[in-house]
Design a protein around this motif. Sequence first.
Motif, PDB file in Angstrom:
ATOM      1  N   UNK A   1       0.785  -1.182   0.099  1.00 34.01           N
ATOM      2  CA  UNK A   1      -0.147  -0.142   0.079  1.00 34.01           C
ATOM      3  C   UNK A   1       0.768   1.344   0.104  1.00 34.01           C
ATOM      4  N   UNK A   2       0.228   2.345  -0.680  1.00 34.95           N
ATOM      5  CA  UNK A   2       1.129   3.611  -0.528  1.00 34.95           C
ATOM      6  C   UNK A   2       0.040   4.567  -0.565  1.00 34.95           C
ATOM      7  N   UNK A   3       0.095   5.466   0.647  1.00 32.34           N
ATOM      8  CA  UNK A   3      -0.885   6.385   1.005  1.00 32.34           C
ATOM      9  C   UNK A   3      -0.390   7.666   0.663  1.00 32.34           C
ATOM     10  N   UNK A   4      -1.521   8.453   0.275  1.00 32.36           N
ATOM     11  CA  UNK A   4      -0.935  10.120   0.041  1.00 32.36           C
ATOM     12  C   UNK A   4      -2.119  10.665  -0.396  1.00 32.36           C
ATOM     13  N   UNK A   5      -1.989  12.189  -0.571  1.00 27.04           N
ATOM     14  CA  UNK A   5      -2.919  12.963  -1.029  1.00 27.04           C
ATOM     15  C   UNK A   5      -2.510  13.546  -2.445  1.00 27.04           C
TER      16      UNK A   5
END
Length: 217
Positions: free
Chosen positions: A195-199
């Motif tokens: 998973x890679x999280x970010x806005x």
Amino acid sequence: RRAIGAAFRAVILGAPASGKGTVSSRIVKSFDVTHVSSGDILRRHIMQKTELGLEVSKYLSKGDLVPDETMIVLIGKEVESLDKKNWLLDGFPRTVAQAERLQQLYPVNIVINLVVPHDVILKRVEGRWVHLPSGRVYNIGFNEPKVSGKDDVTGEPLVQRPDDKREVVERRLNDYAKNTEPVIEYYRKTGILSDFHGSTTDEMWPSIKDYVAKFTS
Ligand code: G5P
Ligand code: MG
């Protein structure tokens, strides 16, 4: 571009407008990988009014999924033609049935899952402009075209996607939750998903780049 070790068989997952196309184009710039976007291929067929294009346009314009069998045949041929090249699939698989078939035919070994907040996604689709023949994508306020309304490379006109209308995006997001989140769980169980999280893409890119680099020779 950096070479990659044995068989890089990757999938990028993420909700509509999470940045799959944008991240894929950065991967292609940095590494020796071929990007296969199911949505770009379908939109090219629609634009060229091929037999397949005429068959699938009703699904895309409503934001509904194209039947599994049609997609498996289309992407299966595409992947077959890439033979021993490294590939990155974007937009496929989208259902567990598609994922299972892909695993039988051409097993995937890396899955990149983009996790972007819902409100960010809704804002992005409003500003998205695409160059249909190449799939190049722009956004107002982020990666704007050099000349407004024109593709940077060819100078041809940019268009907004019919399925980027608010109500169609809502349908696509619901579809994603219902059909594609189970695909995330399918790959997670096999241990190949990260998973890679970010806005923003800029915020997510360094960790994605490091991750892909781990597979380079
Ligand atoms: P697609 O084409 O696969 P989606 O819905 O999965 O469509 P989409 O919309 O193409 O995905 P994306 O590729 O994840 O989104 O995102 P993107 O285009 O890179 O980025 C979105 C926008 O945000 C762009 O304008 C970009 O410039 C901007 N952006 C990126 N990063 C940032 C940032 O950091 N900041 C800002 N401000 N902006 C940013 O599928 C379309 C249809 O095809 C059919 C279905 O009908 C589907 O609805 N289809 C299939 N059907 C069945 N099975 C399959 N396997 C199918 N594949 C396609
Ligand atoms: Mg895309």
